[in-house]
Scaffold this motif. Structure first.
Motif, short mmCIF file in Angstrom:
data_model
loop_
_atom_site.label_atom_id
_atom_site.label_comp_id
_atom_site.label_asym_id
_atom_site.label_seq_id
_atom_site.Cartn_x
_atom_site.Cartn_y
_atom_site.Cartn_z
N ALA A 50 1.10 -1.18 0.30
CA ALA A 50 0.13 -0.41 0.12
C ALA A 50 1.68 1.36 -0.30
CB ALA A 50 -0.93 0.24 1.53
N GLY A 51 2.17 1.23 -0.36
CA GLY A 51 2.79 1.99 -0.34
C GLY A 51 3.73 2.56 0.83
N GLY A 52 3.91 1.39 1.92
CA GLY A 52 4.51 2.24 3.07
C GLY A 52 6.02 1.92 3.30
N ILE A 53 5.85 1.36 4.71
CA ILE A 53 6.83 0.15 5.89
C ILE A 53 6.57 -0.70 5.74
CG2 ILE A 53 8.07 2.56 5.84
CD1 ILE A 53 7.70 1.46 8.93
N GLU A 54 7.98 -2.10 6.04
CA GLU A 54 7.93 -3.30 6.62
C GLU A 54 8.94 -3.34 7.99
OE1 GLU A 54 9.50 -6.78 8.30
OE2 GLU A 54 10.16 -5.44 7.01
N GLY A 55 7.95 -3.41 8.90
CA GLY A 55 9.18 -3.13 10.40
C GLY A 55 8.43 -3.45 11.41
N ASP A 56 9.58 -3.57 12.43
CA ASP A 56 8.90 -3.87 14.05
C ASP A 56 7.28 -2.90 13.87
OD1 ASP A 56 9.52 -2.53 16.28
OD2 ASP A 56 10.88 -2.63 15.70
N ALA A 57 6.82 -3.54 14.89
CA ALA A 57 4.77 -2.98 15.09
C ALA A 57 5.55 -1.22 15.55
CB ALA A 57 5.10 -3.51 16.37
N GLU A 146 -2.87 -4.91 -0.70
CA GLU A 146 -3.77 -3.68 -1.45
C GLU A 146 -3.67 -5.32 -2.86
OE1 GLU A 146 -3.29 0.75 -3.00
OE2 GLU A 146 -3.82 0.38 -0.42
N LYS A 147 -5.63 -4.54 -3.02
CA LYS A 147 -5.46 -5.07 -4.78
C LYS A 147 -5.69 -4.03 -5.20
CE LYS A 147 -6.85 -9.23 -3.54
NZ LYS A 147 -8.20 -10.59 -3.13
N TRP A 148 -6.55 -2.82 -4.86
CA TRP A 148 -7.33 -1.95 -5.62
C TRP A 148 -7.06 -0.10 -4.99
CZ3 TRP A 148 -11.30 0.72 -3.93
CH2 TRP A 148 -12.20 0.04 -3.02
N ARG A 149 -7.28 0.63 -5.30
CA ARG A 149 -7.42 1.98 -4.84
C ARG A 149 -8.17 2.76 -5.66
NH1 ARG A 149 -1.93 4.82 -3.14
NH2 ARG A 149 -1.47 2.52 -2.30
N ARG A 150 -8.96 4.16 -5.25
CA ARG A 150 -9.80 5.09 -6.31
C ARG A 150 -9.16 6.14 -5.37
NH1 ARG A 150 -15.15 4.81 -5.09
NH2 ARG A 150 -15.05 6.95 -3.48
N THR A 151 -8.98 6.52 -6.02
CA THR A 151 -7.83 8.41 -5.64
C THR A 151 -8.57 9.21 -6.92
OG1 THR A 151 -6.61 8.17 -7.82
CG2 THR A 151 -5.81 7.18 -5.56
N PRO A 152 -8.75 9.98 -5.96
CA PRO A 152 -9.58 11.04 -6.32
C PRO A 152 -9.17 11.85 -7.38
CG PRO A 152 -8.56 12.39 -4.51
CD PRO A 152 -7.87 10.93 -4.28
N ARG A 153 -10.28 12.22 -8.53
CA ARG A 153 -10.07 12.69 -9.85
C ARG A 153 -10.08 14.47 -9.80
NH1 ARG A 153 -15.06 10.41 -13.22
NH2 ARG A 153 -14.06 8.45 -12.44
#
Length: 159
Positions: A50-57, A146-153
């Motif tokens: 989803a464009g984020g990171i991976e790490g500890d909590a 994440e499989k899909w996203r709808r961003t504003p036009r």
């Protein structure tokens, strides 16, 4: 399976399902301390799809705290939960996994920091891994797919 084992399984199922709800509420409410408490000491989260990171909590909670300021209104809808219990050191039921689909509408922050138009919506699937600890069930891992996203036009101005 005896009634006692069946009851224990139902109780465990309710407990891990409740943790999924607590996870969603913590993120939606921006309660990052509650988010951290949901995890085992070595718990991890992966938001890379989803464009984020991976790490500890703790690291991920800090990243979420910063990122979610862009979205003062957010609401997780987590459905289609598939629960599986597993083994750890030959003890039945010490681990669990939940696969669940999500839809996550969010509203962008306005100039004053409050919600504004437009909305951003995404959806996909979570993979939750749980461990039974001395304090009860805790999240060992959360992976967002994440499989899909709808961003504003961007609206065209009339000229």
């Amino acid at each position: 399976m005896t009634q006692r084992v069946e009851l224990a399984t139902v109780m465990d199922r309710l407990a891990v399902d409740g943790l999924v709800t607590e996870y969603a509420v913590a993120v939606d409410d921006g309660d990052w301390e509650a988010y951290r408490r949901l995890f085992t000491v070595d718990g991890r989260a992966d938001y890379r799809s989803a464009g984020g990171i991976e790490g500890d909590a703790g690291q991920v909670a800090g990243w979420l705290e910063e990122t979610m300021r862009l979205f003062p209104m957010r609401q997780h809808l987590i459905v289609n939960r598939r629960v599986r219990f597993g083994l750890l050191e030959q003890d039945i039921g010490d681990t669990a996994r939940i696969q669940a689909d999500y839809v996550n509408p969010m509203r962008f922050a306005g100039p004053d920091g409050g919600p504004s138009e437009p909305d951003f919506v995404c959806g996909g699937r979570y993979a939750f891994a749980f461990l039974r600890t001395g304090e009860g069930w805790r999240l060992r891992e959360v992976v967002v797919r994440e499989k899909w996203r709808r961003t504003p036009r961007v609206r065209q101005q009339d000229t």
